[in-house]
Design an enzyme around this catalytic site. Structure first.
Site, PDB file in Angstrom:
ATOM      1  N   ARG A   1      39.953  38.751  54.986  1.00 52.10           N
ATOM      2  CA  ARG A   1      40.283  39.802  55.952  1.00 52.10           C
ATOM      3  C   ARG A   1      40.263  41.194  55.331  1.00 52.10           C
ATOM      4  O   ARG A   1      40.250  42.179  56.041  1.00 52.10           O
ATOM      5  CB  ARG A   1      41.644  39.530  56.585  1.00 52.10           C
ATOM      6  CG  ARG A   1      42.806  39.699  55.645  1.00 52.10           C
ATOM      7  CD  ARG A   1      44.142  39.455  56.320  1.00 52.10           C
ATOM      8  NE  ARG A   1      45.223  39.576  55.353  1.00 52.10           N
ATOM      9  CZ  ARG A   1      46.480  39.310  55.624  1.00 52.10           C
ATOM     10  NH1 ARG A   1      46.820  38.891  56.819  1.00 52.10           N
ATOM     11  NH2 ARG A   1      47.409  39.450  54.705  1.00 52.10           N
TER      12      ARG A   1
ATOM     13  N   LEU B   1      37.213  41.141  48.863  1.00 53.58           N
ATOM     14  CA  LEU B   1      36.891  39.989  48.015  1.00 53.58           C
ATOM     15  C   LEU B   1      37.589  40.138  46.668  1.00 53.58           C
ATOM     16  O   LEU B   1      37.597  41.209  46.075  1.00 53.58           O
ATOM     17  CB  LEU B   1      35.376  39.871  47.813  1.00 53.58           C
ATOM     18  CG  LEU B   1      34.570  39.384  49.021  1.00 53.58           C
ATOM     19  CD1 LEU B   1      33.081  39.488  48.743  1.00 53.58           C
ATOM     20  CD2 LEU B   1      34.927  37.946  49.395  1.00 53.58           C
TER      21      LEU B   1
ATOM     22  N   ILE C   1      44.395  40.019  46.148  1.00 54.63           N
ATOM     23  CA  ILE C   1      45.391  40.923  45.548  1.00 54.63           C
ATOM     24  C   ILE C   1      45.137  41.084  44.048  1.00 54.63           C
ATOM     25  O   ILE C   1      45.144  42.189  43.518  1.00 54.63           O
ATOM     26  CB  ILE C   1      46.828  40.385  45.790  1.00 54.63           C
ATOM     27  CG1 ILE C   1      47.170  40.447  47.286  1.00 54.63           C
ATOM     28  CG2 ILE C   1      47.856  41.154  44.964  1.00 54.63           C
ATOM     29  CD1 ILE C   1      47.203  41.835  47.890  1.00 54.63           C
ATOM     30  N   CYS C   2      44.907  39.968  43.367  1.00 57.39           N
ATOM     31  CA  CYS C   2      44.820  39.989  41.897  1.00 57.39           C
ATOM     32  C   CYS C   2      43.815  41.024  41.391  1.00 57.39           C
ATOM     33  O   CYS C   2      44.140  41.873  40.569  1.00 57.39           O
ATOM     34  CB  CYS C   2      44.429  38.606  41.386  1.00 57.39           C
ATOM     35  SG  CYS C   2      44.262  38.557  39.597  1.00 57.39           S
TER      36      CYS C   2
ATOM     37  N   GLY D   1      60.442  39.375  44.323  1.00 56.18           N
ATOM     38  CA  GLY D   1      59.808  38.105  44.684  1.00 56.18           C
ATOM     39  C   GLY D   1      58.747  38.269  45.746  1.00 56.18           C
ATOM     40  O   GLY D   1      58.387  39.384  46.128  1.00 56.18           O
TER      41      GLY D   1
ATOM     42  N   HIS E   1      43.387  35.074   8.042  1.00 55.95           N
ATOM     43  CA  HIS E   1      44.209  36.154   7.461  1.00 55.95           C
ATOM     44  C   HIS E   1      43.355  37.414   7.316  1.00 55.95           C
ATOM     45  O   HIS E   1      42.208  37.308   6.919  1.00 55.95           O
ATOM     46  CB  HIS E   1      44.708  35.727   6.078  1.00 55.95           C
ATOM     47  CG  HIS E   1      45.510  36.796   5.380  1.00 55.95           C
ATOM     48  ND1 HIS E   1      46.816  37.069   5.699  1.00 55.95           N
ATOM     49  CD2 HIS E   1      45.155  37.666   4.398  1.00 55.95           C
ATOM     50  CE1 HIS E   1      47.238  38.047   4.922  1.00 55.95           C
ATOM     51  NE2 HIS E   1      46.258  38.444   4.139  1.00 55.95           N
TER      52      HIS E   1
END
Length: 471
Positions: free
Chosen positions: A36, A39, A42-43, A272, A450
């Protein structure tokens, strides 16, 4: 007319949905995705990725301000240009959004932009740019994600009271900022704005910051953030929040029960999430618990052909968990459709890493020491501080530690917890180890390069067994 019948339709194109769609397509299934908004969900557009771009700007600012610690002189004042910082972050998000668009084309996945509503377990309507379309499939995957939870007495208005979305594209720089909630989102924004020179107060209801992390990590982070100038209030709650012309007035009850009213220019709520499971047509099709869709280990709901993944299902609510579920569900569907080559594996929640990109960074996998003891394990735990690591000292990043938790009887790696520079990149070593069911013996026998900060991982394992070499 475009084809409207598919093997699989994915509702939502976040890191769960678009990955599920790609895996379905790789397995030869005729696949469509319904989205909607943007693409990548949210992330990519409003979460994980653009926030990391913001935090990187804050980190560079921090280094520039401490140039003399590295023997460098920077002439003139170093200032943050908020508009340019936000513009860079949006550019990064845009680039990745285009990347997902390209992946959809490459994998021949049909994209239907619009609002999707289920009309049955395997059919839906999409209202969008092409009017109303009716789509059907053999299987449907719901990947509708979640949104920020509002404070009941002070819903976000985008002016003074912000969610993460507003905090990512601020119209102005706050002067005095209240952050409610110290989970990953709250603490990342607190860290960003603090580095940008804002006076930040964090209020956490529970007795410590980042409460899901190991207690040692919480204590270390609180000390570090306080040293950086933040005000941290744990065991505290915001009882009331009033928006004024100049900002917000907050009534905060501290850990001793005393209530004070304090004024802030802005407030971020990070208390949340709420799953996006209303108005999707799910009501009679799935079992829900507090809005989250109940699924089996492969993503099946109670309706045949209807599956669910990601933040609209039980947690942890993390992008990488959603992607992994997407692959598992795609393979389970392919198997049901007769593919004998796929062998889906359910998700092992004990092996999902968590990363928080505050300054210093936090990363963890598995059980905390307290949770391991609660679960009845006889525990061996060891900690190695970065001050004993040559690379960390050379980088000027000697703040931090690695802690490992083992079962004393079997040597099983139960958990690993880190705080400090670049730990979000290092945790994967322990995740691989846990997935391979490693014990302390294999980790001790592993040769670490190392000089790297990762040597502190080796040393923490040795420390768990009283064998650390550099402390």
């Amino acid at each position: 007319m475009a084809d409207t019948n598919y093997d699989v339709i994915v509702l939502g194109s976040g890191p769960g949905g678009y990955v599920a769609a790609i895996r379905c397509a790789q397995l030869g299934l005729k696949t469509a995705i319904v989205e909607r908004e943007l693409l990548g969900g949210i992330c990519l557009n409003w979460g994980c990725i653009p926030t990391k771009a913001l935090l990187r700007s804050a980190e560079i600012l921090h280094y520039a301000q401490h140039a003399k610690d590295y023997g460098l002189k920077i002439a003139g004042a170093i200032e943050a240009d908020l508009e340019a910082v936000v513009k860079r972050s949006r550019g990064v998000a845009n680039q990745l959004n285009q990347g997902v668009t390209h992946l959809m084309k490459k994998n021949k996945i049909a994209v239907h932009m619009g609002e999707g509503t289920l009309t049955g377990p395997t059919s839906l309507t999409v209202k969008g740019e092409k009017g109303e379309e009716k789509l059907t499939a053999k299987h449907v995957i719901v990947a509708t994600g979640a949104r920020a939870r509002d404070l009941p007495f002070a819903p976000a208005d985008g002016e003074r009271v912000w969610t993460y979305r507003h905090a990512m594209t601020p119209k102005e720089m706050p002067t005095k900022l209240l952050v409610i909630g110290s989970g990953a989102i709250g603490i990342e924004f607190a860290s960003f704005y603090n580095d940008m020179g804002v006076d930040v107060t964090v209020v956490e209801m529970l007795d410590r910051v980042v409460p899901v992390e190991d207690a040692d990590v919480s204590a270390f982070l609180e000390k570090s953030l306080t040293k950086q100038g933040m005000t941290i209030m744990t065991g505290a709650g915001v009882e009331d929040l009033k928006v004024t012309a100049k900002g917000v007035k907050a009534k905060i009850k501290d850990s001793k029960g005393k209530v004070n009213e304090t004024e802030f220019s802005h407030c971020i709520t990070a208390i949340g999430i709420v799953p996006n499971t209303e108005n999707v047509g799910l009501d009679k099709l799935v079992e829900m618990d507090r809005g989250f869709i109940q699924i089996d280990d492969y993503g099946r709901t109670k309706s045949k052909g209807l599956w669910a993944i990601g933040d609209c299902t039980p947690g942890p609510w993390l992008a990488h968990k959603a992607s992994h579920e997407g692959v598992t569900t795609a393979e389970a569907i392919a198997k049901e459709l007769g593919n004998k080559e796929v062998h889906p594996h359910p998700l092992d929640r004990a092996n999902i890493p968590g990363c928080t990109y505050c300054h210093p960074q936090i990363a963890s996998v598995g059980l905390t020491e307290a949770k391991a003891k609660e679960a009845g394990h006889d525990v061996k735990a060891g900690t190695f501080p970065f001050i004993g690591n040559g690379k960390a000292i050379a980088l000027g990043e000697a703040e931090g530690f690695v802690k490992t938790v083992f079962d004393a009887k079997t040597g099983e790696l139960l958990g690993a917890h880190m705080v400090g520079a670049e730990v979000t990149e290092m945790i994967q070593g322990f995740v691989v180890g846990k997935t391979l069911e490693t014990t302390e013996a294999e980790l001790m026998q592993t040769v670490f390069p190392h000089p790297t900060i990762s040597e502190s991982m080796h040393e923490s394992v040795l420390a768990s067994y009283g064998r650390a070499l550099h402390i």
